[in-house]
Write a protein that holds these residues in place. Sequence first.
Motif, PDB file in Angstrom:
ATOM      1  N   ILE A   1       0.758  -1.186  -0.143  1.00 50.66           N
ATOM      2  CA  ILE A   1       0.069  -0.088   0.081  1.00 50.66           C
ATOM      3  C   ILE A   1       0.850   1.378  -0.131  1.00 50.66           C
ATOM      4  CG2 ILE A   1      -1.637   1.269   1.257  1.00 50.66           C
ATOM      5  CD1 ILE A   1      -3.212  -1.217   2.070  1.00 50.66           C
ATOM      6  N   TYR A   2       1.998   1.223   0.964  1.00 46.64           N
ATOM      7  CA  TYR A   2       2.849   2.314   0.796  1.00 46.64           C
ATOM      8  C   TYR A   2       4.450   1.612   0.557  1.00 46.64           C
ATOM      9  CZ  TYR A   2      -0.885   4.764   3.266  1.00 46.64           C
ATOM     10  OH  TYR A   2      -2.280   5.037   3.682  1.00 46.64           O
ATOM     11  N   PRO A   3       5.314   2.322   0.087  1.00 48.83           N
ATOM     12  CA  PRO A   3       6.651   2.049  -0.313  1.00 48.83           C
ATOM     13  C   PRO A   3       6.994   1.744   1.351  1.00 48.83           C
ATOM     14  CG  PRO A   3       6.263   4.135  -1.207  1.00 48.83           C
ATOM     15  CD  PRO A   3       5.008   4.086  -0.337  1.00 48.83           C
ATOM     16  N   LYS A   4       8.073   0.857   1.306  1.00 50.47           N
ATOM     17  CA  LYS A   4       8.365   0.326   2.518  1.00 50.47           C
ATOM     18  C   LYS A   4       9.155   1.425   3.393  1.00 50.47           C
ATOM     19  CE  LYS A   4       8.460  -5.017   2.178  1.00 50.47           C
ATOM     20  NZ  LYS A   4       7.533  -4.827   0.840  1.00 50.47           N
TER      21      LYS A   4
ATOM     22  N   LEU B   1     -18.927  12.772  -9.241  1.00 55.35           N
ATOM     23  CA  LEU B   1     -20.272  12.843  -9.852  1.00 55.35           C
ATOM     24  C   LEU B   1     -21.053  12.307  -8.790  1.00 55.35           C
ATOM     25  CD1 LEU B   1     -19.370  10.995 -13.114  1.00 55.35           C
ATOM     26  CD2 LEU B   1     -20.733  13.103 -12.840  1.00 55.35           C
ATOM     27  N   LEU B   2     -20.598  11.374  -7.884  1.00 49.63           N
ATOM     28  CA  LEU B   2     -21.286  10.981  -6.475  1.00 49.63           C
ATOM     29  C   LEU B   2     -21.748  12.215  -5.756  1.00 49.63           C
ATOM     30  CD1 LEU B   2     -19.536   7.715  -5.472  1.00 49.63           C
ATOM     31  CD2 LEU B   2     -21.976   7.822  -6.133  1.00 49.63           C
ATOM     32  N   ARG B   3     -20.856  13.133  -5.499  1.00 49.27           N
ATOM     33  CA  ARG B   3     -20.778  14.417  -4.687  1.00 49.27           C
ATOM     34  C   ARG B   3     -21.989  15.259  -5.554  1.00 49.27           C
ATOM     35  NH1 ARG B   3     -21.477  17.009  -1.490  1.00 49.27           N
ATOM     36  NH2 ARG B   3     -22.449  15.090  -0.394  1.00 49.27           N
ATOM     37  N   GLU B   4     -21.741  15.340  -6.819  1.00 50.10           N
ATOM     38  CA  GLU B   4     -22.832  16.229  -7.446  1.00 50.10           C
ATOM     39  C   GLU B   4     -24.171  15.793  -7.206  1.00 50.10           C
ATOM     40  OE1 GLU B   4     -22.917  17.807 -11.945  1.00 50.10           O
ATOM     41  OE2 GLU B   4     -23.352  15.542 -11.778  1.00 50.10           O
ATOM     42  N   ALA B   5     -24.335  14.262  -6.984  1.00 50.75           N
ATOM     43  CA  ALA B   5     -25.668  13.508  -6.682  1.00 50.75           C
ATOM     44  C   ALA B   5     -25.807  13.786  -5.165  1.00 50.75           C
ATOM     45  CB  ALA B   5     -25.675  12.432  -7.160  1.00 50.75           C
ATOM     46  N   GLY B   6     -25.059  14.391  -4.679  1.00 50.90           N
ATOM     47  CA  GLY B   6     -25.474  14.524  -3.105  1.00 50.90           C
ATOM     48  C   GLY B   6     -24.750  13.193  -2.401  1.00 50.90           C
ATOM     49  N   VAL B   7     -24.218  12.425  -2.891  1.00 49.68           N
ATOM     50  CA  VAL B   7     -23.443  11.076  -2.195  1.00 49.68           C
ATOM     51  C   VAL B   7     -22.186  11.088  -1.887  1.00 49.68           C
ATOM     52  CG1 VAL B   7     -23.647   8.672  -2.750  1.00 49.68           C
ATOM     53  CG2 VAL B   7     -25.183   9.804  -3.594  1.00 49.68           C
ATOM     54  N   ASP B   8     -22.080  10.749  -0.986  1.00 49.26           N
ATOM     55  CA  ASP B   8     -20.458  10.572  -0.124  1.00 49.26           C
ATOM     56  C   ASP B   8     -19.742   9.370  -0.480  1.00 49.26           C
ATOM     57  OD1 ASP B   8     -20.559  13.326   1.015  1.00 49.26           O
ATOM     58  OD2 ASP B   8     -22.334  12.405   2.208  1.00 49.26           O
ATOM     59  N   SER B   9     -18.404   9.238  -0.221  1.00 53.15           N
ATOM     60  CA  SER B   9     -17.523   8.258  -0.528  1.00 53.15           C
ATOM     61  C   SER B   9     -16.217   8.129   0.257  1.00 53.15           C
ATOM     62  CB  SER B   9     -17.429   7.899  -2.015  1.00 53.15           C
ATOM     63  OG  SER B   9     -16.712   9.335  -2.318  1.00 53.15           O
ATOM     64  N   CYS B  10     -15.711   7.061   0.330  1.00 46.19           N
ATOM     65  CA  CYS B  10     -14.495   6.942   0.934  1.00 46.19           C
ATOM     66  C   CYS B  10     -13.710   5.807   0.041  1.00 46.19           C
ATOM     67  CB  CYS B  10     -14.471   6.329   2.406  1.00 46.19           C
ATOM     68  SG  CYS B  10     -12.702   6.413   3.023  1.00 46.19           S
ATOM     69  N   PRO B  11     -12.646   6.182  -0.453  1.00 50.99           N
ATOM     70  CA  PRO B  11     -11.745   5.127  -1.416  1.00 50.99           C
ATOM     71  C   PRO B  11     -10.951   4.471  -0.209  1.00 50.99           C
ATOM     72  CG  PRO B  11     -10.758   7.445  -1.528  1.00 50.99           C
ATOM     73  CD  PRO B  11     -12.000   7.629  -0.796  1.00 50.99           C
ATOM     74  N   GLN B  12     -10.838   3.200  -0.427  1.00 55.20           N
ATOM     75  CA  GLN B  12     -10.305   2.097   0.569  1.00 55.20           C
ATOM     76  C   GLN B  12      -9.194   1.307   0.118  1.00 55.20           C
ATOM     77  OE1 GLN B  12     -14.293   1.032   2.041  1.00 55.20           O
ATOM     78  NE2 GLN B  12     -13.180   1.202   4.103  1.00 55.20           N
ATOM     79  N   GLU B  13      -7.864   1.475   0.331  1.00 60.70           N
ATOM     80  CA  GLU B  13      -7.204   0.341  -0.076  1.00 60.70           C
ATOM     81  C   GLU B  13      -6.651  -0.491   0.947  1.00 60.70           C
ATOM     82  OE1 GLU B  13      -3.613   3.627  -2.351  1.00 60.70           O
ATOM     83  OE2 GLU B  13      -3.970   3.292  -0.219  1.00 60.70           O
ATOM     84  N   CYS B  14      -7.462  -0.435   2.024  1.00 61.78           N
ATOM     85  CA  CYS B  14      -7.259  -1.563   3.045  1.00 61.78           C
ATOM     86  C   CYS B  14      -7.758  -2.935   2.700  1.00 61.78           C
ATOM     87  CB  CYS B  14      -7.970  -0.702   4.320  1.00 61.78           C
ATOM     88  SG  CYS B  14      -9.665  -0.833   4.221  1.00 61.78           S
ATOM     89  N   TRP B  15      -8.675  -2.611   1.691  1.00 57.80           N
ATOM     90  CA  TRP B  15      -9.285  -4.024   1.246  1.00 57.80           C
ATOM     91  C   TRP B  15      -8.403  -4.852   0.819  1.00 57.80           C
ATOM     92  CZ3 TRP B  15     -13.685  -5.631   3.162  1.00 57.80           C
ATOM     93  CH2 TRP B  15     -14.637  -4.738   3.659  1.00 57.80           C
TER      94      TRP B  15
ATOM     95  N   LEU C   1      -7.177  -7.061  -7.208  1.00 59.64           N
ATOM     96  CA  LEU C   1      -8.099  -5.905  -6.481  1.00 59.64           C
ATOM     97  C   LEU C   1      -7.031  -4.832  -6.273  1.00 59.64           C
ATOM     98  CD1 LEU C   1     -10.518  -5.079  -4.634  1.00 59.64           C
ATOM     99  CD2 LEU C   1      -9.301  -6.227  -2.933  1.00 59.64           C
ATOM    100  N   PHE C   2      -7.318  -3.741  -6.736  1.00 62.16           N
ATOM    101  CA  PHE C   2      -6.922  -2.424  -6.394  1.00 62.16           C
ATOM    102  C   PHE C   2      -7.274  -1.784  -4.935  1.00 62.16           C
ATOM    103  CE2 PHE C   2      -6.728   2.448  -7.020  1.00 62.16           C
ATOM    104  CZ  PHE C   2      -5.574   2.626  -6.194  1.00 62.16           C
ATOM    105  N   CYS C   3      -8.736  -1.404  -5.006  1.00 62.67           N
ATOM    106  CA  CYS C   3      -9.171  -0.985  -3.789  1.00 62.67           C
ATOM    107  C   CYS C   3     -10.758  -1.245  -3.852  1.00 62.67           C
ATOM    108  CB  CYS C   3      -8.675   0.696  -3.932  1.00 62.67           C
ATOM    109  SG  CYS C   3      -9.503   1.473  -5.048  1.00 62.67           S
ATOM    110  N   GLY C   4     -11.186  -0.769  -2.589  1.00 63.40           N
ATOM    111  CA  GLY C   4     -12.825  -0.620  -2.352  1.00 63.40           C
ATOM    112  C   GLY C   4     -13.025   0.745  -2.255  1.00 63.40           C
ATOM    113  N   MET C   5     -14.493   0.947  -2.124  1.00 62.94           N
ATOM    114  CA  MET C   5     -15.029   2.227  -1.926  1.00 62.94           C
ATOM    115  C   MET C   5     -16.231   2.224  -1.274  1.00 62.94           C
ATOM    116  SD  MET C   5     -15.911   5.283  -4.577  1.00 62.94           S
ATOM    117  CE  MET C   5     -14.285   5.517  -5.473  1.00 62.94           C
TER     118      MET C   5
END
Length: 223
Positions: free
Chosen positions: A80-83, A157-171, A190-194
Amino acid sequence: MKVSEAVLARRSVRAFLPTPVPRSLLEEVLAKAARAPSGGNLQPWRIYVVSGEPLARFKAQAAQAVRQSPMGEAPLEYDIYPKSLKAPYRDYRFKNGEDLYATLGLARENKFARLGWFANNFQFFGAPVGLFCLVDRQMGPPQWSDLGMYLQSLMLLLREAGVDSCPQECWSIIHKTVRSFLAAPEELMLFCGMAIGYENPAAPVSRMRAERAPLQDFCRFID
Ligand SMILES: Cc1cc2nc3c(=O)[nH]c(=O)nc-3n(C[C@H](O)[C@H](O)[C@H](O)COP(=O)(O)O)c2cc1C
């Protein structure tokens, strides 16, 4: 909403209301986000969207996977991050964590509570929709950057529609559990979740605002 407004209004939201997001809205923004550019128009993003009963079932599996493999399901597919992350990136990362935990009132010594809070990631922070972004293993850094363009377009685009999000590499640390639940072909990684939904403004974490380095720290004009 202007592009500037959407850019400024988007943040990583880490507490959601259970209010469902209409399927028609999701289909619209997911399709529109594919107007994002990609080198050679490869459109390398592969997206899975989970909600309803399957999401509840998946969250139970995810919680168990994290309990069983707190360090991740070996071998991890990417770092996820450089060592040994160098300055100033290391400092940004450290500050972001400290700011987040300060917002939550969790002191450094309170490692257990911090870890406990981190586990919320694997419940999509209570969001009614969980998204996963995968990419063909054949793809390299240029195509991975295209994924970012798709995902940012989607979040705006989600924000424009009033919807929030969080990208998640932890997955990515429980990539095996995610892959098996999605029944995704082996050629996809798998790259990430949201997490996607409506923010719970009453949650303490909703006060979190991540700072940015000033322009002169990352940009040089040669003129
Ligand atoms: C690809 C990607 C993966 C991320 N993974 C996580 C994550 O696993 N958990 C989390 O809480 N935040 C995650 N974040 C959110 C970042 O911490 C956040 O974008 C950054 O601190 C800036 O804050 P802001 O999005 O609120 O502006 C991720 C962001 C990106 C772009």
